[in-house]
Design a protein around this motif. Structure first.
Motif, mmCIF file in Angstrom:
data_model
loop_
_atom_site.group_PDB
_atom_site.id
_atom_site.type_symbol
_atom_site.label_atom_id
_atom_site.label_comp_id
_atom_site.label_asym_id
_atom_site.label_seq_id
_atom_site.Cartn_x
_atom_site.Cartn_y
_atom_site.Cartn_z
ATOM 1 N N MET A 123 -23.350 -8.321 22.612
ATOM 2 C CA MET A 123 -22.637 -7.125 22.207
ATOM 3 C C MET A 123 -22.087 -6.363 23.415
ATOM 4 O O MET A 123 -21.013 -5.813 23.353
ATOM 5 N N LYS A 124 -22.828 -6.312 24.487
ATOM 6 C CA LYS A 124 -22.402 -5.533 25.645
ATOM 7 C C LYS A 124 -21.108 -6.060 26.254
ATOM 8 O O LYS A 124 -20.460 -5.372 27.011
ATOM 9 N N GLU A 125 -20.729 -7.297 25.913
ATOM 10 C CA GLU A 125 -19.497 -7.844 26.469
ATOM 11 C C GLU A 125 -18.245 -7.179 25.895
ATOM 12 O O GLU A 125 -17.138 -7.444 26.341
ATOM 13 N N ILE A 126 -18.402 -6.304 24.931
ATOM 14 C CA ILE A 126 -17.263 -5.541 24.412
ATOM 15 C C ILE A 126 -16.652 -4.722 25.542
ATOM 16 O O ILE A 126 -15.440 -4.590 25.647
ATOM 17 N N PHE A 127 -17.486 -4.165 26.389
ATOM 18 C CA PHE A 127 -17.049 -3.377 27.527
ATOM 19 C C PHE A 127 -17.580 -4.009 28.804
ATOM 20 O O PHE A 127 -18.714 -4.489 28.837
ATOM 21 N N SER A 128 -16.777 -3.958 29.857
ATOM 22 C CA SER A 128 -17.248 -4.433 31.155
ATOM 23 C C SER A 128 -18.334 -3.478 31.661
ATOM 24 O O SER A 128 -18.483 -2.349 31.148
ATOM 25 N N THR A 129 -19.047 -3.897 32.677
ATOM 26 C CA THR A 129 -20.075 -3.037 33.277
ATOM 27 C C THR A 129 -19.455 -1.740 33.762
ATOM 28 O O THR A 129 -19.998 -0.658 33.550
ATOM 29 N N GLU A 130 -18.286 -1.839 34.388
ATOM 30 C CA GLU A 130 -17.614 -0.649 34.907
ATOM 31 C C GLU A 130 -17.211 0.283 33.769
ATOM 32 O O GLU A 130 -17.362 1.503 33.859
ATOM 33 N N GLN A 131 -16.721 -0.286 32.672
ATOM 34 C CA GLN A 131 -16.340 0.538 31.519
ATOM 35 C C GLN A 131 -17.561 1.222 30.924
ATOM 36 O O GLN A 131 -17.512 2.408 30.573
ATOM 37 N N GLN A 132 -18.666 0.483 30.808
ATOM 38 C CA GLN A 132 -19.897 1.078 30.288
ATOM 39 C C GLN A 132 -20.357 2.224 31.183
ATOM 40 O O GLN A 132 -20.763 3.282 30.687
ATOM 41 N N GLU A 133 -20.273 2.036 32.487
ATOM 42 C CA GLU A 133 -20.678 3.086 33.418
ATOM 43 C C GLU A 133 -19.797 4.323 33.270
ATOM 44 O O GLU A 133 -20.292 5.449 33.317
ATOM 45 N N ARG A 134 -18.488 4.139 33.067
ATOM 46 C CA ARG A 134 -17.581 5.263 32.870
ATOM 47 C C ARG A 134 -17.929 6.026 31.598
ATOM 48 O O ARG A 134 -17.906 7.263 31.578
ATOM 49 N N ILE A 135 -18.243 5.297 30.537
ATOM 50 C CA ILE A 135 -18.583 5.932 29.262
ATOM 51 C C ILE A 135 -19.889 6.717 29.382
ATOM 52 O O ILE A 135 -19.983 7.878 28.959
ATOM 53 N N VAL A 136 -20.903 6.100 29.980
ATOM 54 C CA VAL A 136 -22.199 6.778 30.146
ATOM 55 C C VAL A 136 -22.032 8.002 31.041
ATOM 56 O O VAL A 136 -22.614 9.062 30.771
ATOM 57 N N GLN A 137 -21.221 7.884 32.088
ATOM 58 C CA GLN A 137 -20.966 9.030 32.961
ATOM 59 C C GLN A 137 -20.300 10.160 32.181
ATOM 60 O O GLN A 137 -20.624 11.336 32.368
ATOM 61 N N ALA A 138 -19.392 9.826 31.288
ATOM 62 C CA ALA A 138 -18.740 10.845 30.460
ATOM 63 C C ALA A 138 -19.770 11.569 29.592
ATOM 64 O O ALA A 138 -19.696 12.797 29.437
ATOM 65 N N ILE A 139 -20.717 10.828 29.037
ATOM 66 C CA ILE A 139 -21.774 11.448 28.232
ATOM 67 C C ILE A 139 -22.606 12.393 29.092
ATOM 68 O O ILE A 139 -22.882 13.528 28.709
ATOM 69 N N THR A 140 -22.985 11.934 30.281
ATOM 70 C CA THR A 140 -23.797 12.745 31.195
ATOM 71 C C THR A 140 -23.061 14.032 31.578
ATOM 72 O O THR A 140 -23.650 15.117 31.562
ATOM 73 N N VAL A 141 -21.775 13.918 31.903
ATOM 74 C CA VAL A 141 -20.983 15.091 32.281
ATOM 75 C C VAL A 141 -20.849 16.043 31.090
ATOM 76 O O VAL A 141 -21.030 17.258 31.236
ATOM 77 N N ALA A 142 -20.545 15.507 29.920
ATOM 78 C CA ALA A 142 -20.398 16.356 28.726
ATOM 79 C C ALA A 142 -21.696 17.096 28.429
ATOM 80 O O ALA A 142 -21.685 18.294 28.127
ATOM 81 N N GLU A 143 -22.818 16.392 28.540
ATOM 82 C CA GLU A 143 -24.108 17.024 28.250
ATOM 83 C C GLU A 143 -24.520 18.016 29.325
ATOM 84 O O GLU A 143 -25.383 18.855 29.076
ATOM 85 N N SER A 144 -23.920 17.952 30.512
ATOM 86 C CA SER A 144 -24.267 18.909 31.574
ATOM 87 C C SER A 144 -23.757 20.310 31.251
ATOM 88 O O SER A 144 -24.171 21.276 31.876
ATOM 89 N N MET A 145 -22.873 20.422 30.261
ATOM 90 C CA MET A 145 -22.298 21.720 29.878
ATOM 91 C C MET A 145 -22.983 22.333 28.662
ATOM 92 O O MET A 145 -22.698 23.462 28.301
ATOM 93 N N THR A 146 -23.851 21.574 28.008
ATOM 94 C CA THR A 146 -24.377 22.011 26.716
ATOM 95 C C THR A 146 -25.819 21.539 26.535
ATOM 96 O O THR A 146 -26.254 20.583 27.180
ATOM 97 N N SER A 147 -26.518 22.201 25.641
ATOM 98 C CA SER A 147 -27.845 21.711 25.257
ATOM 99 C C SER A 147 -27.712 20.633 24.180
ATOM 100 O O SER A 147 -28.690 20.007 23.797
ATOM 101 N N GLY A 148 -26.498 20.413 23.695
ATOM 102 C CA GLY A 148 -26.247 19.384 22.692
ATOM 103 C C GLY A 148 -26.473 17.987 23.246
ATOM 104 O O GLY A 148 -26.451 17.763 24.456
ATOM 105 N N GLU A 149 -26.698 17.056 22.341
ATOM 106 C CA GLU A 149 -26.928 15.660 22.699
ATOM 107 C C GLU A 149 -25.835 14.801 22.081
ATOM 108 O O GLU A 149 -25.535 14.936 20.887
ATOM 109 N N ILE A 150 -25.253 13.924 22.873
ATOM 110 C CA ILE A 150 -24.172 13.055 22.413
ATOM 111 C C ILE A 150 -24.607 11.606 22.548
ATOM 112 O O ILE A 150 -25.087 11.201 23.609
ATOM 113 N N ARG A 151 -24.441 10.848 21.485
ATOM 114 C CA ARG A 151 -24.744 9.411 21.508
ATOM 115 C C ARG A 151 -23.525 8.642 21.039
ATOM 116 O O ARG A 151 -22.786 9.106 20.179
ATOM 117 N N LEU A 152 -23.370 7.446 21.582
ATOM 118 C CA LEU A 152 -22.312 6.532 21.174
ATOM 119 C C LEU A 152 -22.961 5.258 20.666
ATOM 120 O O LEU A 152 -23.803 4.676 21.352
#
Length: 145
Positions: free
Chosen positions: A1-30
């Motif tokens: 399943m992980k082959e849907i996104f490259s490692t670099e793409q996965q890292e970009r997505i996870v980083q986006a989640i981390t950055v978004a959550e740094s502004m809020t107490s909310g939790e975001i999952r994909l």
């Protein structure tokens, strides 16, 4: 399943989640499936929301973005803490921003845009607090299909 996104793409997505959550107490999952795991993207999102214990956050402020890549279907849902504070069409703008990228085939940028927009929206209702803890993992959850 992980082959849907490259490692670099996965890292970009996870980083986006981390950055978004740094502004809020909310939790975001994909959650990413190849094919719908229920009758609709919304049904699948609801099922994963419970499976991943997103309903157990302290402020009931979890957001789940569900994507079925091969079926070209997605949904965004929020927990009751969010839903009692916002209009029924609250996530429509986020969805439209994502769809504009999906239509051009840029799924990763669509997801990142949606994640950032969700974080921006959450910070208005659930600003990050000094004692905030990350209640849920930031990584992408890949389904079984």
């Amino acid at each position: 399943m992980k082959e849907i996104f490259s490692t670099e793409q996965q890292e970009r997505i996870v980083q986006a989640i981390t950055v978004a959550e740094s502004m809020t107490s909310g939790e975001i999952r994909l959650v990413v499936d190849r094919k719908l795991s229920a009758d609709s993207a919304l049904d699948a999102a609801v099922a994963y929301f419970r499976k991943l214990n997103m309903h157990k956050t302290a402020l009931k402020n979890g957001v789940l973005i569900y994507l079925a890549t091969e079926d070209h279907a997605f949904a965004i849902i929020g927990d009751e803490g969010i839903n009692v504070r916002v209009a029924a069409d609250f996530w429509d703008d986020t969805k439209e921003q994502m769809v504009s990228f999906f239509r051009t085939g840029d799924v990763v940028e669509g997801l990142i845009t949606g994640i950032h927009h969700a974080g921006e929206q959450l910070k208005h209702y659930f600003p990050r607090r000094a004692d905030d803890v990350n209640e849920l993992p930031d990584e992408i959850h890949f389904g079984n299909n």
